[in-house]
Scaffold this motif. Structure first.
Motif, PDB file in Angstrom:
ATOM      1  N   ASN A 180      43.713 -16.710 -15.315  1.00  0.00           N
ATOM      2  CA  ASN A 180      44.419 -16.772 -14.038  1.00  0.00           C
ATOM      3  C   ASN A 180      44.118 -15.628 -13.088  1.00  0.00           C
ATOM      4  O   ASN A 180      44.140 -15.793 -11.884  1.00  0.00           O
ATOM      5  CB  ASN A 180      45.920 -16.792 -14.298  1.00  0.00           C
ATOM      6  CG  ASN A 180      46.311 -18.168 -14.740  1.00  0.00           C
ATOM      7  OD1 ASN A 180      45.896 -19.142 -14.125  1.00  0.00           O
ATOM      8  ND2 ASN A 180      47.060 -18.265 -15.813  1.00  0.00           N
ATOM      9  N   VAL A 181      43.815 -14.460 -13.648  1.00  0.00           N
ATOM     10  CA  VAL A 181      43.584 -13.287 -12.814  1.00  0.00           C
ATOM     11  C   VAL A 181      42.425 -13.575 -11.860  1.00  0.00           C
ATOM     12  O   VAL A 181      42.523 -13.421 -10.650  1.00  0.00           O
ATOM     13  CB  VAL A 181      43.239 -12.065 -13.708  1.00  0.00           C
ATOM     14  CG1 VAL A 181      43.166 -10.816 -12.860  1.00  0.00           C
ATOM     15  CG2 VAL A 181      44.253 -11.913 -14.831  1.00  0.00           C
ATOM     16  N   VAL A 182      41.326 -14.077 -12.442  1.00  0.00           N
ATOM     17  CA  VAL A 182      40.152 -14.399 -11.636  1.00  0.00           C
ATOM     18  C   VAL A 182      40.520 -15.469 -10.602  1.00  0.00           C
ATOM     19  O   VAL A 182      40.150 -15.391  -9.436  1.00  0.00           O
ATOM     20  CB  VAL A 182      39.018 -14.962 -12.545  1.00  0.00           C
ATOM     21  CG1 VAL A 182      37.680 -14.857 -11.868  1.00  0.00           C
ATOM     22  CG2 VAL A 182      39.000 -14.349 -13.919  1.00  0.00           C
ATOM     23  N   PHE A 183      41.261 -16.456 -11.061  1.00  0.00           N
ATOM     24  CA  PHE A 183      41.594 -17.583 -10.218  1.00  0.00           C
ATOM     25  C   PHE A 183      42.323 -17.217  -8.937  1.00  0.00           C
ATOM     26  O   PHE A 183      42.009 -17.702  -7.867  1.00  0.00           O
ATOM     27  CB  PHE A 183      42.468 -18.553 -11.025  1.00  0.00           C
ATOM     28  CG  PHE A 183      41.718 -19.766 -11.381  1.00  0.00           C
ATOM     29  CD1 PHE A 183      41.771 -20.881 -10.570  1.00  0.00           C
ATOM     30  CD2 PHE A 183      40.920 -19.789 -12.502  1.00  0.00           C
ATOM     31  CE1 PHE A 183      41.046 -21.996 -10.877  1.00  0.00           C
ATOM     32  CE2 PHE A 183      40.190 -20.900 -12.818  1.00  0.00           C
ATOM     33  CZ  PHE A 183      40.246 -22.020 -12.013  1.00  0.00           C
ATOM     34  N   LYS A 184      43.320 -16.349  -9.091  1.00  0.00           N
ATOM     35  CA  LYS A 184      44.167 -15.991  -7.941  1.00  0.00           C
ATOM     36  C   LYS A 184      43.319 -15.443  -6.785  1.00  0.00           C
ATOM     37  O   LYS A 184      43.480 -15.849  -5.639  1.00  0.00           O
ATOM     38  CB  LYS A 184      45.232 -14.973  -8.374  1.00  0.00           C
ATOM     39  CG  LYS A 184      46.302 -15.605  -9.251  1.00  0.00           C
ATOM     40  CD  LYS A 184      47.679 -15.554  -8.582  1.00  0.00           C
ATOM     41  CE  LYS A 184      48.664 -16.530  -9.187  1.00  0.00           C
ATOM     42  NZ  LYS A 184      49.157 -16.179 -10.512  1.00  0.00           N
ATOM     43  N   ASP A 185      42.371 -14.524  -7.103  1.00  0.00           N
ATOM     44  CA  ASP A 185      41.520 -13.938  -6.058  1.00  0.00           C
ATOM     45  C   ASP A 185      40.676 -15.009  -5.373  1.00  0.00           C
ATOM     46  O   ASP A 185      40.536 -15.042  -4.154  1.00  0.00           O
ATOM     47  CB  ASP A 185      40.533 -12.916  -6.661  1.00  0.00           C
ATOM     48  CG  ASP A 185      41.266 -11.787  -7.345  1.00  0.00           C
ATOM     49  OD1 ASP A 185      42.467 -11.653  -7.073  1.00  0.00           O
ATOM     50  OD2 ASP A 185      40.636 -11.058  -8.136  1.00  0.00           O
ATOM     51  N   ILE A 186      40.121 -15.887  -6.194  1.00  0.00           N
ATOM     52  CA  ILE A 186      39.219 -16.918  -5.665  1.00  0.00           C
ATOM     53  C   ILE A 186      39.973 -17.875  -4.738  1.00  0.00           C
ATOM     54  O   ILE A 186      39.442 -18.320  -3.726  1.00  0.00           O
ATOM     55  CB  ILE A 186      38.587 -17.710  -6.833  1.00  0.00           C
ATOM     56  CG1 ILE A 186      37.797 -16.762  -7.737  1.00  0.00           C
ATOM     57  CG2 ILE A 186      37.745 -18.868  -6.348  1.00  0.00           C
ATOM     58  CD1 ILE A 186      36.336 -16.696  -7.496  1.00  0.00           C
ATOM     59  N   GLN A 187      41.214 -18.156  -5.097  1.00  0.00           N
ATOM     60  CA  GLN A 187      42.002 -19.078  -4.267  1.00  0.00           C
ATOM     61  C   GLN A 187      42.195 -18.530  -2.854  1.00  0.00           C
ATOM     62  O   GLN A 187      42.177 -19.279  -1.891  1.00  0.00           O
ATOM     63  CB  GLN A 187      43.366 -19.318  -4.906  1.00  0.00           C
ATOM     64  CG  GLN A 187      43.418 -20.647  -5.611  1.00  0.00           C
ATOM     65  CD  GLN A 187      44.720 -20.833  -6.352  1.00  0.00           C
ATOM     66  OE1 GLN A 187      45.248 -19.900  -6.935  1.00  0.00           O
ATOM     67  NE2 GLN A 187      45.238 -22.031  -6.318  1.00  0.00           N
TER      68      GLN A 187
END
Ligand code: 13P
Ligand code: SF4
Length: 313
Positions: A180-187
């Motif tokens: 999720n950590v990676v995901f949040k930034d990408i979103q």
């Protein structure tokens, strides 16, 4: 060696030997571009059973070549590099599985296709990421299920089917890191993109929850690699963030050149898939190397769960 020379020679040798090249969606672009068939684990297994070729050159990892050899025992199955292993398949061995089964007598063993042939031989069902939910739904409700080896896929299946399973603590080292950590930034970076997520990812269950609860949750889709490709082509969206091994982006860009694809992380690289190069593919065809053959006794037992996997698509 020059790419053009290798392509010419590979095509010539393929013809001479009546060989077919099957390649997984994570293979390097040059290998993908010369393959006769590209696909996910399920698609490649189906193709291995259908082909009329005498030789199957499997550009993927070892368990995939083993599965092809079990499905088509009369054909010669080659893998261009024997080092093409899989961290997920290595996360359980036959001794561990036998001990686990002793602790759960009568349980149904459901194995992800990312397992060695001897583990498959001790299993009741095999599944791939594209049919796991359907296979688990087909098992009588009163049966206890041992699911192995991928805990993220297992937890995801539990959540979708509502079926409680006992899940092995295994993972793929590439997908586990996609969280999720990676995901949040990408979103934040790509607010209009749709997210295509492989169920082996460390974030697959939380993404499933978010897809059902967040305002734009319907932009998150969980698929096998082939499912991602089909969806990317048919969706009206113009951009996609892809949460799986980055090799798939080559094929995505080819089938939908008008759309944009971004990897969730450039570091999502499977070094096992990348051991296979065009040059090794050429030598594989030239010298018939390296043959993957499963001992008959194991192949016979493993073919029942594999057959069940092929019947539920
Ligand atoms: P699929 O292509 O079947 O989705 O599997 C992904 C994978 O990790 C293969 O090793
Ligand atoms: Fe195995 Fe993971 Fe590589 Fe797929 S990406 S072959 S599961 S190590």
């Amino acid at each position: 060696m020059e790419k053009d020379f290798l392509y010419k020679e590979i095509i010539k040798l393929k013809d001479e030997k009546n060989a077919v090249i099957l390649a997984h969606n994570y293979q390097v672009p040059e290998v993908q571009d010369i393959a006769d068939f590209l696909g996910d684990s399920l698609g490649l297994s189906i193709e291995a059973g259908k082909t009329s070729a005498d030789v199957i050159v499997f550009c993927g990892v070892h368990f995939m070549a083993e599965t092809a050899s079990i499905i088509s025992p009369k054909k010669k199955v080659l893998i261009p590099d024997l080092e093409a292993g899989c961290s997920l398949a290595s996360s359980i061995n036959i001794k561990q599985l036998k001990e686990w089964k002793v602790k759960h007598p009568g349980a149904i063993v459901v194995s992800y296709v990312n397992t060695t042939a001897d583990v498959k031989a001790e299993s009741d069902y095999c599944v791939t990421s594209s049919n796991a939910v359907k296979v688990v739904n087909s098992i009588p409700a009163d049966k206890e299920i041992l699911f192995l080896p991928d805990k993220y896929l297992g937890n995801y299946i539990e959540m979708v089917t509502g079926r409680k399973m006992i899940i092995w603590d295994g993972a793929c080292h590439v997908h586990e890191k996609i969280g999720n950590v990676v995901f949040k930034d990408i979103q934040v970076k790509y607010p209009d993109a749709e997210f295509l997520i492989h169920p082996e990812c460390g974030c697959s269950t939380s993404c499933l929850v978010r897809s059902q609860t967040e305002p734009h949750g319907d932009r998150m889709k969980i698929f096998s690699t082939e499912g991602m490709l089909r969806y990317a082509k048919s969706s009206e969206s113009k951009s996609f963030v892809v949460a799986t091994e980055i090799g798939i982006l080559h094929r995505m860009k080819k089938i939908a050149p008008e759309k944009s694809f971004y990897p969730v992380s450039e570091k999502s690289v499977c070094e096992y898939m990348k051991t296979i190069t065009l040059e090794k593919l050429y030598y594989s065809l030239l010298y018939d190397q390296f043959e993957v053959k499963v001992p008959e006794e194991i192949a016979i037992r493993a073919s029942t769960p594999i057959q069940r996997m092929l019947e539920i698509v």
